[in-house]
Design a protein around this motif. Structure first.
Motif, PDB file in Angstrom:
ATOM      1  N   LYS A  98       0.831  -1.204   0.000  1.00 27.44           N
ATOM      2  CA  LYS A  98       0.000   0.000   0.000  1.00 27.44           C
ATOM      3  C   LYS A  98       0.862   1.250   0.000  1.00 27.44           C
ATOM      4  O   LYS A  98       1.892   1.315   0.676  1.00 27.44           O
ATOM      5  CB  LYS A  98      -0.917   0.005   1.226  1.00 27.44           C
ATOM      6  N   ALA A  99       0.442   2.237  -0.775  1.00 28.48           N
ATOM      7  CA  ALA A  99       1.096   3.542  -0.793  1.00 28.48           C
ATOM      8  C   ALA A  99       0.061   4.604  -0.485  1.00 28.48           C
ATOM      9  O   ALA A  99      -1.074   4.531  -0.958  1.00 28.48           O
ATOM     10  CB  ALA A  99       1.741   3.811  -2.143  1.00 28.48           C
ATOM     11  N   ILE A 100       0.438   5.581   0.321  1.00 22.32           N
ATOM     12  CA  ILE A 100      -0.466   6.653   0.708  1.00 22.32           C
ATOM     13  C   ILE A 100       0.096   8.005   0.277  1.00 22.32           C
ATOM     14  O   ILE A 100       1.284   8.140  -0.003  1.00 22.32           O
ATOM     15  CB  ILE A 100      -0.700   6.672   2.230  1.00 22.32           C
ATOM     16  N   ILE A 101      -0.768   8.981   0.211  1.00 26.50           N
ATOM     17  CA  ILE A 101      -0.364  10.346  -0.113  1.00 26.50           C
ATOM     18  C   ILE A 101      -0.256  11.159   1.169  1.00 26.50           C
ATOM     19  O   ILE A 101      -1.140  11.109   2.035  1.00 26.50           O
ATOM     20  CB  ILE A 101      -1.383  11.006  -1.060  1.00 26.50           C
ATOM     21  N   ARG A 102       0.841  11.893   1.305  1.00 27.71           N
ATOM     22  CA  ARG A 102       1.003  12.844   2.397  1.00 27.71           C
ATOM     23  C   ARG A 102       1.112  14.243   1.789  1.00 27.71           C
ATOM     24  O   ARG A 102       1.910  14.457   0.870  1.00 27.71           O
ATOM     25  CB  ARG A 102       2.250  12.508   3.221  1.00 27.71           C
ATOM     26  N   LYS A 103       0.344  15.152   2.289  1.00 24.65           N
ATOM     27  CA  LYS A 103       0.299  16.503   1.739  1.00 24.65           C
ATOM     28  C   LYS A 103       1.695  17.117   1.679  1.00 24.65           C
ATOM     29  O   LYS A 103       2.426  17.149   2.662  1.00 24.65           O
ATOM     30  CB  LYS A 103      -0.609  17.386   2.589  1.00 24.65           C
ATOM     31  N   GLY A 104       2.063  17.587   0.486  1.00 34.18           N
ATOM     32  CA  GLY A 104       3.344  18.251   0.310  1.00 34.18           C
ATOM     33  C   GLY A 104       4.528  17.321   0.140  1.00 34.18           C
ATOM     34  O   GLY A 104       5.619  17.761  -0.207  1.00 34.18           O
ATOM     35  N   LEU A 105       4.321  15.992   0.378  1.00 35.17           N
ATOM     36  CA  LEU A 105       5.427  15.038   0.320  1.00 35.17           C
ATOM     37  C   LEU A 105       5.185  13.924  -0.697  1.00 35.17           C
ATOM     38  O   LEU A 105       5.996  13.004  -0.800  1.00 35.17           O
ATOM     39  CB  LEU A 105       5.652  14.409   1.703  1.00 35.17           C
ATOM     40  N   GLY A 106       4.078  13.995  -1.432  1.00 32.68           N
ATOM     41  CA  GLY A 106       3.802  12.980  -2.441  1.00 32.68           C
ATOM     42  C   GLY A 106       3.417  11.652  -1.832  1.00 32.68           C
ATOM     43  O   GLY A 106       2.875  11.574  -0.724  1.00 32.68           O
ATOM     44  N   SER A 107       3.714  10.567  -2.536  1.00 31.26           N
ATOM     45  CA  SER A 107       3.311   9.240  -2.068  1.00 31.26           C
ATOM     46  C   SER A 107       4.473   8.520  -1.397  1.00 31.26           C
ATOM     47  O   SER A 107       5.641   8.800  -1.667  1.00 31.26           O
ATOM     48  CB  SER A 107       2.783   8.392  -3.231  1.00 31.26           C
ATOM     49  N   VAL A 108       4.118   7.572  -0.541  1.00 29.14           N
ATOM     50  CA  VAL A 108       5.123   6.772   0.156  1.00 29.14           C
ATOM     51  C   VAL A 108       4.549   5.392   0.417  1.00 29.14           C
ATOM     52  O   VAL A 108       3.353   5.235   0.700  1.00 29.14           O
ATOM     53  CB  VAL A 108       5.549   7.448   1.483  1.00 29.14           C
ATOM     54  N   LEU A 109       5.390   4.366   0.313  1.00 31.28           N
ATOM     55  CA  LEU A 109       4.982   3.012   0.638  1.00 31.28           C
ATOM     56  C   LEU A 109       4.922   2.834   2.150  1.00 31.28           C
ATOM     57  O   LEU A 109       5.843   3.246   2.854  1.00 31.28           O
ATOM     58  CB  LEU A 109       5.969   2.001   0.051  1.00 31.28           C
ATOM     59  N   THR A 110       3.851   2.217   2.632  1.00 34.23           N
ATOM     60  CA  THR A 110       3.752   1.948   4.059  1.00 34.23           C
ATOM     61  C   THR A 110       4.395   0.601   4.378  1.00 34.23           C
ATOM     62  O   THR A 110       4.461  -0.291   3.538  1.00 34.23           O
ATOM     63  CB  THR A 110       2.286   1.933   4.519  1.00 34.23           C
ATOM     64  N   LEU A 111       4.859   0.473   5.598  1.00 32.22           N
ATOM     65  CA  LEU A 111       5.425  -0.783   6.086  1.00 32.22           C
ATOM     66  C   LEU A 111       4.572  -1.381   7.197  1.00 32.22           C
ATOM     67  O   LEU A 111       4.613  -2.590   7.434  1.00 32.22           O
ATOM     68  CB  LEU A 111       6.856  -0.568   6.585  1.00 32.22           C
ATOM     69  N   THR A 112       3.811  -0.530   7.899  1.00 30.62           N
ATOM     70  CA  THR A 112       2.899  -0.985   8.944  1.00 30.62           C
ATOM     71  C   THR A 112       1.597  -0.193   8.835  1.00 30.62           C
ATOM     72  O   THR A 112       1.548   0.865   8.182  1.00 30.62           O
ATOM     73  CB  THR A 112       3.486  -0.757  10.349  1.00 30.62           C
ATOM     74  N   GLU A 113       0.566  -0.655   9.488  1.00 28.77           N
ATOM     75  CA  GLU A 113      -0.709   0.068   9.492  1.00 28.77           C
ATOM     76  C   GLU A 113      -0.565   1.422  10.168  1.00 28.77           C
ATOM     77  O   GLU A 113      -1.241   2.386   9.797  1.00 28.77           O
ATOM     78  CB  GLU A 113      -1.790  -0.764  10.191  1.00 28.77           C
ATOM     79  N   GLU A 114       0.311   1.500  11.158  1.00 30.13           N
ATOM     80  CA  GLU A 114       0.512   2.768  11.873  1.00 30.13           C
ATOM     81  C   GLU A 114       1.037   3.869  10.954  1.00 30.13           C
ATOM     82  O   GLU A 114       0.799   5.058  11.198  1.00 30.13           O
ATOM     83  CB  GLU A 114       1.490   2.557  13.036  1.00 30.13           C
ATOM     84  N   ASP A 115       1.727   3.488   9.893  1.00 34.38           N
ATOM     85  CA  ASP A 115       2.268   4.483   8.962  1.00 34.38           C
ATOM     86  C   ASP A 115       1.157   5.281   8.284  1.00 34.38           C
ATOM     87  O   ASP A 115       1.374   6.421   7.866  1.00 34.38           O
ATOM     88  CB  ASP A 115       3.110   3.800   7.880  1.00 34.38           C
ATOM     89  N   GLU A 116      -0.010   4.691   8.176  1.00 35.50           N
ATOM     90  CA  GLU A 116      -1.112   5.341   7.464  1.00 35.50           C
ATOM     91  C   GLU A 116      -1.673   6.531   8.229  1.00 35.50           C
ATOM     92  O   GLU A 116      -2.285   7.425   7.643  1.00 35.50           O
ATOM     93  CB  GLU A 116      -2.229   4.325   7.185  1.00 35.50           C
ATOM     94  N   THR A 117      -1.464   6.563   9.539  1.00 34.69           N
ATOM     95  CA  THR A 117      -2.009   7.657  10.349  1.00 34.69           C
ATOM     96  C   THR A 117      -0.924   8.443  11.092  1.00 34.69           C
ATOM     97  O   THR A 117      -1.231   9.312  11.899  1.00 34.69           O
ATOM     98  CB  THR A 117      -3.015   7.101  11.373  1.00 34.69           C
ATOM     99  N   ALA A 118       0.330   8.136  10.812  1.00 31.26           N
ATOM    100  CA  ALA A 118       1.427   8.823  11.502  1.00 31.26           C
ATOM    101  C   ALA A 118       1.463  10.302  11.130  1.00 31.26           C
ATOM    102  O   ALA A 118       1.153  10.686   9.993  1.00 31.26           O
ATOM    103  CB  ALA A 118       2.754   8.160  11.147  1.00 31.26           C
ATOM    104  N   SER A 119       1.839  11.141  12.084  1.00 32.64           N
ATOM    105  CA  SER A 119       1.949  12.582  11.821  1.00 32.64           C
ATOM    106  C   SER A 119       3.221  12.876  11.033  1.00 32.64           C
ATOM    107  O   SER A 119       4.172  12.093  11.057  1.00 32.64           O
ATOM    108  CB  SER A 119       1.950  13.359  13.135  1.00 32.64           C
TER     109      SER A 119
END
Length: 439
Positions: free
Chosen positions: A86-107
């Motif tokens: 899974k890859a998510i979008i972070r505002k201003g930083l583009g997309s990043v691959l997650t390694l854990t579920e916690e990465d999806e909501t990390a600040s």
């Protein structure tokens, strides 16, 4: 019946072994597809269907099945339902691959940007240029050279030619236009080098200093300088192979902090005597840049406020790893016109509309061949010093990205040429055609 059971058991064992053996490859394959899908859809504003039919439509990446979650701005990729990334979008930083579920909501921190200038004409702003017709340009021949890149086999997406600050040729393939963000891949390395040039000009660092890496201070790596790293000439071990599991693929698709992987490699050669192209080295340099600032926010902001936005590359998005470090080896998106501005900054020896962002000495530095590179490489830029492109001036240099992304700087011709696509092409023949259109 017993024979059939034995056959089925053997088949099951064979499949299990095959899955275990190929699992790491599936991890990277699905990671590539998820990361590329998220960036293409949510950063570049393309559709999932277009992305799957073009960007991800090559072996073995096309084995992955991609899905997007529009509300969550996320993409998932699965290979035969055996593994999903899974890859998510972070505002201003583009997309990043997650390694854990916690990465999806990390600040995370967001880089501050300068406001775009839509009034001033290109290249110093984002307004439309005042067209000029040059009597020294054979536009018919120029267009023939440009059109040659749009043959189906070349898979070209965009070509732009700037001559004496004027766009004299600009063409896009179906699905792209002047506002389309396109991935620069390893052209990002040249952006990284430029940030060092800006820092050096501002007196914030000296590239001749030893690399400030604590873990190197008790062994022979302590003698590696920032200069050695910029020239890809540190002597450190690194495997830059994208056809299999390698240092490069593990870094890009499995690491949380991409600045560390090269740091942990041993010396296999001598600094200043062992040229070895390494994406890990560039990301290590991104980490070194981070260490020059008191806060992470300052690190994130500087790339934009003192360089990228300063020259009006306002469309650009630098993507970061899970630790918040810019992935300087590979991930930057911008319009073709904004990539041309980057080339113009170097064509103008670092002077941008009266402001010196870089010195002329820095331009000379990045275009000086790395020892043992046989004249093909400078400080995170590629060179023609050995005449590899036989019909092109030897002082031409360029930013180079995977699948033929290019920003060529031709000082003698006062010209910058940008090309984007999905495959390599006959660069010498194309450049020769453009050059021959100048009388």
């Amino acid at each position: 019946m017993k024979i059939l059971k034995r056959i089925l058991l053997l088949l099951l064992v064979f499949i299990t072994i095959a899955v275990i053996y190929n699992y790491p490859k599936l991890n990277i394959l699905a990671g590539y597809s998820a990361k590329n899908t998220a960036s293409s859809v949510f950063v570049a504003r393309r559709t999932l269907e277009f992305t799957d039919a073009t960007d991800n439509n090559f072996s073995p990446v096309n084995l992955a099945s991609d899905e997007i979650e529009v509300d969550k701005k996320a993409a998932t990729s699965s290979v035969y339902s055996l593994l999903t990334r899974k890859a998510i979008i972070r505002k201003g930083l583009g997309s990043v691959l997650t390694l854990t579920e916690e990465d999806e909501t990390a600040s995370y921190l967001i880089p501050n940007r300068l406001k775009p200038d839509y009034r001033t004409p290109f290249p110093y702003g984002n307004g439309e240029q005042k067209d000029s017709v040059f009597s020294t340009i054979n536009y018919k021949n120029l267009n023939i050279a440009i059109d040659s890149l749009f043959q189906e086999k070349n898979k070209t997406r965009a070509v732009l030619v700037v001559y004496k600050d004027q766009i004299i040729a600009e063409k896009y393939n179906r699905g792209f236009n002047k506002d389309s963000k396109i991935l620069g891949w390893s052209m990002t390395k040249s952006l990284l080098s430029t940030v060092f040039g800006v820092m050096q000009h501002q007196g914030k660092l000296n590239i001749q200093d030893k690399a400030p890496i604590d873990s190197w201070q008790n062994d022979e790596r302590k003698n590696i300088t920032i200069h050695n790293l910029l020239q890809m000439n540190s002597g450190l071990e690194w495997d830059e192979n994208y056809d299999e599991i390698s240092d490069a693929t593990k870094m890009l698709f499995l690491e949380r902090d991409m600045t560390k992987m090269q740091e942990n490699k041993p010396l296999v050669g001598k600094p200043n005597e062992t040229f070895n192209y390494s994406s890990g080295t560039t990301n290590l340099l991104s980490g070194i840049l981070r260490s020059q600032f008191k806060t992470h926010q300052e690190y994130l902001d500087f790339w934009y406020t003192d360089f990228i936005d300063k020259i009006g590359m306002n469309s650009m998005i630098l993507e970061a790893d899970l630790s918040g470090n810019y992935v300087a080896s590979s991930y930057s998106w911008a319009t073709t016109r904004d990539w041309a501005k980057f080339g113009l900054l170097y064509l103008k020896n670092g002077n941008w509309n009266g402001a010196h962002l870089l010195t002329k000495e820095w331009v000379k530095y990045v275009t000086t061949p790395t020892p043992t590179s046989k004249g093909i490489y400078g400080a995170q830029f590629w060179l023609n010093a050995n005449g590899n492109f036989k019909d092109v001036p030897k002082n031409m240099y360029y930013a180079d990205g995977y699948q033929g992304q290019r920003v060529y700087v031709l000082p003698d011709q006062e010209m910058v040429i940008v090309r984007f696509g999905l495959t390599n092409f006959d660069e010498n023949e194309f450049l020769k055609g453009v050059l021959e259109s100048i009388n």
